[in-house]
Design an enzyme around this catalytic site. Structure first.
Site, PDB file in Angstrom:
ATOM      1  N   ASP A   1     -14.031 -41.275 -55.089  1.00 30.84           N
ATOM      2  CA  ASP A   1     -12.597 -41.333 -54.849  1.00 30.84           C
ATOM      3  C   ASP A   1     -11.664 -40.328 -55.535  1.00 30.84           C
ATOM      4  OD1 ASP A   1     -12.691 -42.120 -57.695  1.00 30.84           O
ATOM      5  OD2 ASP A   1     -12.566 -44.330 -57.162  1.00 30.84           O
TER       6      ASP A   1
ATOM      7  N   GLU B   1     -20.359 -44.576 -51.781  1.00 29.12           N
ATOM      8  CA  GLU B   1     -19.395 -45.400 -52.569  1.00 29.12           C
ATOM      9  C   GLU B   1     -18.317 -45.683 -51.903  1.00 29.12           C
ATOM     10  OE1 GLU B   1     -18.935 -44.616 -56.969  1.00 29.12           O
ATOM     11  OE2 GLU B   1     -16.970 -44.526 -56.407  1.00 29.12           O
TER      12      GLU B   1
ATOM     13  N   GLU C   1      -6.648 -42.873 -56.948  1.00 21.41           N
ATOM     14  CA  GLU C   1      -8.112 -42.972 -56.469  1.00 21.41           C
ATOM     15  C   GLU C   1      -8.053 -44.116 -55.334  1.00 21.41           C
ATOM     16  OE1 GLU C   1      -7.246 -43.205 -59.755  1.00 21.41           O
ATOM     17  OE2 GLU C   1      -8.428 -41.819 -60.695  1.00 21.41           O
TER      18      GLU C   1
ATOM     19  N   HIS D   1      -8.925 -42.500 -69.911  1.00 23.29           N
ATOM     20  CA  HIS D   1      -8.181 -41.266 -69.147  1.00 23.29           C
ATOM     21  C   HIS D   1      -7.379 -41.551 -68.097  1.00 23.29           C
ATOM     22  CE1 HIS D   1     -11.668 -42.005 -66.421  1.00 23.29           C
ATOM     23  NE2 HIS D   1     -10.852 -41.296 -65.710  1.00 23.29           N
TER      24      HIS D   1
ATOM     25  N   ARG E   1       3.453 -43.907 -72.373  1.00 20.41           N
ATOM     26  CA  ARG E   1       3.520 -44.079 -73.872  1.00 20.41           C
ATOM     27  C   ARG E   1       3.136 -45.265 -74.321  1.00 20.41           C
ATOM     28  NH1 ARG E   1       5.914 -43.783 -78.622  1.00 20.41           N
ATOM     29  NH2 ARG E   1       5.621 -41.832 -79.855  1.00 20.41           N
TER      30      ARG E   1
ATOM     31  N   HIS F   1     -11.247 -37.245 -73.187  1.00 19.61           N
ATOM     32  CA  HIS F   1     -11.007 -36.465 -71.922  1.00 19.61           C
ATOM     33  C   HIS F   1      -9.587 -35.675 -72.412  1.00 19.61           C
ATOM     34  CE1 HIS F   1      -9.368 -35.993 -67.974  1.00 19.61           C
ATOM     35  NE2 HIS F   1     -10.604 -36.385 -67.474  1.00 19.61           N
TER      36      HIS F   1
END
Ligand code: UD1
Length: 371
Positions: free
Chosen positions: A97, A119, A131, A206, A214, A238
């Protein structure tokens, strides 16, 4: 049949490797090519995976690199179109994705080249996730939708996709997992990190909704500070997350939390070796929810939803969100009740043979015009 197999970002490599391997075994029927869009390009985000998974070097490297969603998606489309025109494949196979997935599928749909999506059908029902948009669009335009679980078939039917385009084949990522488990034992990552036994947790983080926000990141960090007093948390970071830690001024907090140990991103075998020995995994990744399910390792998902509900129904996964208290409570409850582990329950067709079923499906559909 000539097949272009597309890879772009880290979670693609372990899905494509077993498929290309299977195609290479069926030489009479398949001529596979690998195209790497270059969405991920760092040695530890890309090259390490080719090496660990035995994935042949790409036949074509597009080198698109990073950018905003529009820039990256457009760059993949522009550089992929001439490759498709030059090679004129019978099928283009895309997985997962990421932006490269939807970009390459869209190029092919306009050129009249058939697309298989591996998938397919997963839905988080959260359209703020990039995604989710990539999944919905790719499934609408792909010709063959290869699904990892039957809930995905249901999602596709609900969106009006006919059964003739859907094929339940299982989870190809588990082909890689089961195929590499033994090799991963030779990784020395645990020794290098000074870990003895399994009294440690592993964390990955990630998602933009967690690390670009934040407040959300701060809530998660507070939970990690508490949990890491009980057991060390190994955190392969990451690149997106590393940038945000600096940008949000979290570096000092992270450093003060002695049990929270940041390391560089790990290759496939080292990461497998690491999490397969852990008492607990905390993650916002999709794939790791599936991998921990198969290995029976408790997994806390730091998101409000999942596109992989089977990992909750059958597996070890639990959705805990990003509330500090909820994360800490779930981690404590999991660590307190681990004296009597249950054998893992494996979802149907997560059996290490999905690549074979994908090749069978492609052979059955065969060459010829769009479906
Ligand atoms: C992408 C996928 C996500 C997947 C994740 C796995 C999309 C929309 N997102 O997110 O679904 O879970 O990959 O990692 O496709 N960067 C590097 N080196 C690299 C790659 C990226 O330093 O090799 C940095 C760049 O600063 C870049 C940032 O990381 O801007 C984010 O990379 P990007 O590919 O845009 O998104 P991911 O967060 O990795």
């Amino acid at each position: 049949m000539k097949i272009i197999n597309v890879v772009g970002a880290r979670p693609n490599f372990m899905k494509v490797a077993p498929i290309v391997d299977e195609m290479k075994r069926r030489t009479a029927d398949f001529t596979p090519l690998v195209v790497h869009t270059g969405q991920h390009y760092d040695a530890q985000m890309s090259d390490a995976f080719f090496r660990d998974l035995g994935l042949p070097a790409p036949d074509v490297y597009l080198g698109v690199g990073s950018g905003s969603h529009a820039v990256q998606t457009a760059a993949v489309m522009q550089s992929f179109e001439p490759v498709v025109l030059e090679h004129n494949p019978d099928w283009v196979l895309v997985v997962g994705d990421v932006n490269s997935t939807v970009a390459c599928a869209l190029v092919c749909s306009k050129l009249g080249i058939k697309v298989a999506h591996v998938e397919a059908g997963l839905r988080s029902r959260d359209r703020t996730m990039p995604e989710e948009i990539n999944r919905i669009l790719t499934d609408q335009i792909a010709d063959l939708l290869l699904t990892p679980s039957q809930d995905a078939d249901e999602n596709l039917r609900r969106e009006g996709i006919p059964d003739s385009r859907i094929r339940f084949v299982g989870n190809v990522m588990i082909d890689s997992l089961l195929g590499q488990l033994q090799r991963a034992e030779s990784s020395k990552v645990r020794e290098e990190l000074g870990l003895s036994g399994s009294d440690y947790a592993v964390l990955t983080l990630h998602r933009p909704s967690n690390v670009d926000d934040r407040d959300a990141f701060a809530r998660i960090l507070s939970a990690l500070e508490e949990i890491s007093q009980r057991l060390p948390i190994i955190f392969p970071v990451h690149p997106r997350t590393r940038s945000r830690i600096a940008e949000f001024g979290f570096a000092e907090r992270v450093q003060r939390a002695k049990g929270l140990r940041l390391v560089d991103p790990l290759g496939y075998l080292d990461f497998l070796r690491l999490y397969s020995g852990a008492r607990l995994v905390l993650t916002d990744s999709g794939g790791i929810q599936e991998e921990t399910t198969v290995l029976g390792i408790p997994c806390l998902t730091l998101r409000e939803n999942t596109e992989r509900p089977i990992t909750i129904e059958m597996g070890t996964n639990q959705i805990v969100g990003t509330d500090t208290k909820k994360i800490v409570q779930a981690a404590s409850a999991s660590l307190d009740t681990q004296s009597n582990p249950q054998p893992p329950r494996i979802p149907p067709l997560w059996d290490g043979h999905t690549a074979g079923r994908i090749c069978d499906a492609l052979q059955e559909k065969g060459v010829g015009g769009r479906l």
